[in-house]
Design a protein around this motif. Structure first.
Motif, short mmCIF file in Angstrom:
data_model
loop_
_atom_site.label_atom_id
_atom_site.label_comp_id
_atom_site.label_asym_id
_atom_site.label_seq_id
_atom_site.Cartn_x
_atom_site.Cartn_y
_atom_site.Cartn_z
N ALA A 1 5.51 8.96 -92.89
CA ALA A 1 5.33 10.54 -92.37
C ALA A 1 4.89 10.48 -91.29
O ALA A 1 4.07 9.11 -90.65
CB ALA A 1 4.50 10.88 -92.94
N GLY A 2 5.20 10.86 -90.04
CA GLY A 2 5.10 10.95 -88.17
C GLY A 2 4.52 12.00 -87.87
O GLY A 2 4.97 13.08 -87.92
N ASP A 3 4.07 11.60 -87.08
CA ASP A 3 3.14 13.18 -85.55
C ASP A 3 2.74 13.05 -84.64
O ASP A 3 2.84 11.28 -84.14
CB ASP A 3 1.68 13.93 -86.77
N ILE A 4 3.41 13.71 -83.17
CA ILE A 4 3.23 13.45 -82.39
C ILE A 4 2.43 14.83 -81.46
O ILE A 4 3.18 15.63 -81.74
CB ILE A 4 4.69 13.07 -81.31
N ARG A 5 1.04 13.83 -80.61
CA ARG A 5 0.80 15.13 -80.65
C ARG A 5 0.56 15.20 -78.86
O ARG A 5 0.42 14.00 -78.15
CB ARG A 5 -0.89 15.33 -81.14
N VAL A 6 1.39 16.46 -77.58
CA VAL A 6 0.77 16.13 -76.31
C VAL A 6 0.39 17.09 -76.47
O VAL A 6 -0.20 18.05 -76.59
CB VAL A 6 2.53 16.74 -76.03
N THR A 7 -0.79 17.12 -75.82
CA THR A 7 -1.83 17.30 -74.63
C THR A 7 -1.52 17.30 -73.21
O THR A 7 -1.80 16.57 -72.57
CB THR A 7 -3.57 16.57 -75.39
N ASN A 8 -1.73 18.13 -72.65
CA ASN A 8 -1.69 18.81 -71.17
C ASN A 8 -3.06 18.60 -70.89
O ASN A 8 -4.00 19.28 -70.69
CB ASN A 8 -1.47 20.12 -70.88
N ILE A 9 -3.14 17.22 -69.55
CA ILE A 9 -4.44 17.15 -69.10
C ILE A 9 -4.65 17.00 -67.71
O ILE A 9 -5.39 16.86 -67.43
CB ILE A 9 -4.53 15.39 -68.95
N ALA A 10 -4.03 17.62 -66.95
CA ALA A 10 -3.42 18.50 -65.47
C ALA A 10 -4.19 19.98 -65.20
O ALA A 10 -5.17 19.99 -66.86
CB ALA A 10 -1.93 18.55 -65.06
N LEU B 1 2.71 24.70 -71.47
CA LEU B 1 0.91 24.38 -71.98
C LEU B 1 -0.16 24.40 -70.60
O LEU B 1 0.43 24.27 -69.86
CB LEU B 1 1.23 22.94 -72.14
N ALA B 2 -0.76 25.11 -71.20
CA ALA B 2 -2.14 25.55 -70.05
C ALA B 2 -2.95 24.21 -70.61
O ALA B 2 -2.55 23.45 -71.62
CB ALA B 2 -3.00 26.76 -71.09
N PRO B 3 -3.78 24.22 -69.15
CA PRO B 3 -4.63 23.01 -69.12
C PRO B 3 -5.45 22.55 -70.46
O PRO B 3 -5.94 23.36 -70.97
CB PRO B 3 -5.45 23.48 -67.86
N GLN B 4 -5.43 21.74 -71.22
CA GLN B 4 -6.10 20.94 -72.49
C GLN B 4 -5.75 21.41 -73.68
O GLN B 4 -6.09 21.40 -74.44
CB GLN B 4 -7.42 21.35 -72.41
N ALA B 5 -4.30 22.20 -73.35
CA ALA B 5 -3.51 22.91 -74.77
C ALA B 5 -2.81 21.92 -75.32
O ALA B 5 -2.75 20.35 -74.08
CB ALA B 5 -2.72 23.68 -74.32
N SER B 6 -3.23 22.00 -76.71
CA SER B 6 -1.76 20.59 -77.38
C SER B 6 -0.57 21.44 -77.97
O SER B 6 -0.68 22.70 -78.24
CB SER B 6 -2.55 20.03 -78.04
#
Length: 179
Positions: A84-93, A118-123
């Motif tokens: 099982a895998g998951d990948i999380r992308v968070t906008n740090i801009a 994605l808004a800032p800090q959204a994942s």
């Protein structure tokens, strides 16, 4: 200084996709052919190819600033089990992240995930499974974002994670006592 220049030149050449090279070749050949033969139609075709290149190039500008976390559970399995895998992308801009594509190589295949606006800090999180049929090592990653134009003329891939390895061992069968 020289090495840095060559690295940048190679990176620039890698951004041009096959369609971009085709448009460039058609545009230049069309201009030369139109100059030699005087065909106005060929000049229009060449100009259209070169204008399309010029219009798609600005899509490469800007930076993608994200934090990508790749998690695989477990990293050691028996052949036939799944990982099982998951990948999380968070906008740090500080600004919004435009929709982009996330590429994740898994063994010999590549998983593609669409990352929405994605808004800032959204994942955004995606889950996946890896089937293990044979023993061996399955390399997962690096996860990359692809920034480019909608037509696929130019694209720029940026790696965000390291390669992780899933170790797949064969099934073990208990043996009866030899004594």
């Amino acid at each position: 200084m020289r090495r840095k220049l060559w690295r940048r030149l190679r990176a620039g050449v890698r951004m041009v996709r096959p369609l971009g090279w085709t448009l460039l070749a058609l545009g230049l050949a069309g201009l030369v052919g139109a100059g030699l033969t005087g065909w106005a139609e060929l000049a229009v075709l060449a100009t259209a190819c070169l204008v399309l290149l010029a219009l798609t190039f600005p899509f490469l500008f800007g930076r993608t600033r994200v934090d990508v976390q790749l998690r695989l559970e477990p990293l050691r399995v028996i052949a036939g089990d799944t990982v099982a895998g998951d990948i999380r992308v968070t906008n740090i801009a500080t600004g919004r992240l435009l929709p982009t594509i996330l590429l994740l190589p898994v063994g010999t295949s590549v998983h593609r995930y669409g990352i929405p606006l994605l808004a800032p800090q959204a994942s955004h999180e995606e889950s996946f499974t890896i089937r293990t049929e044979h023993r061996g090592v399955i390399k997962v990653g690096p996860a990359r974002t692809r920034r480019g134009d909608p037509l696929g003329v130019f694209s720029r891939d940026l790696p965000w994670t390291k390669v992780q390895e899933v170790l797949v061992r064969p099934q073990m069968l208990p043996l009866s006592s030899l004594g």
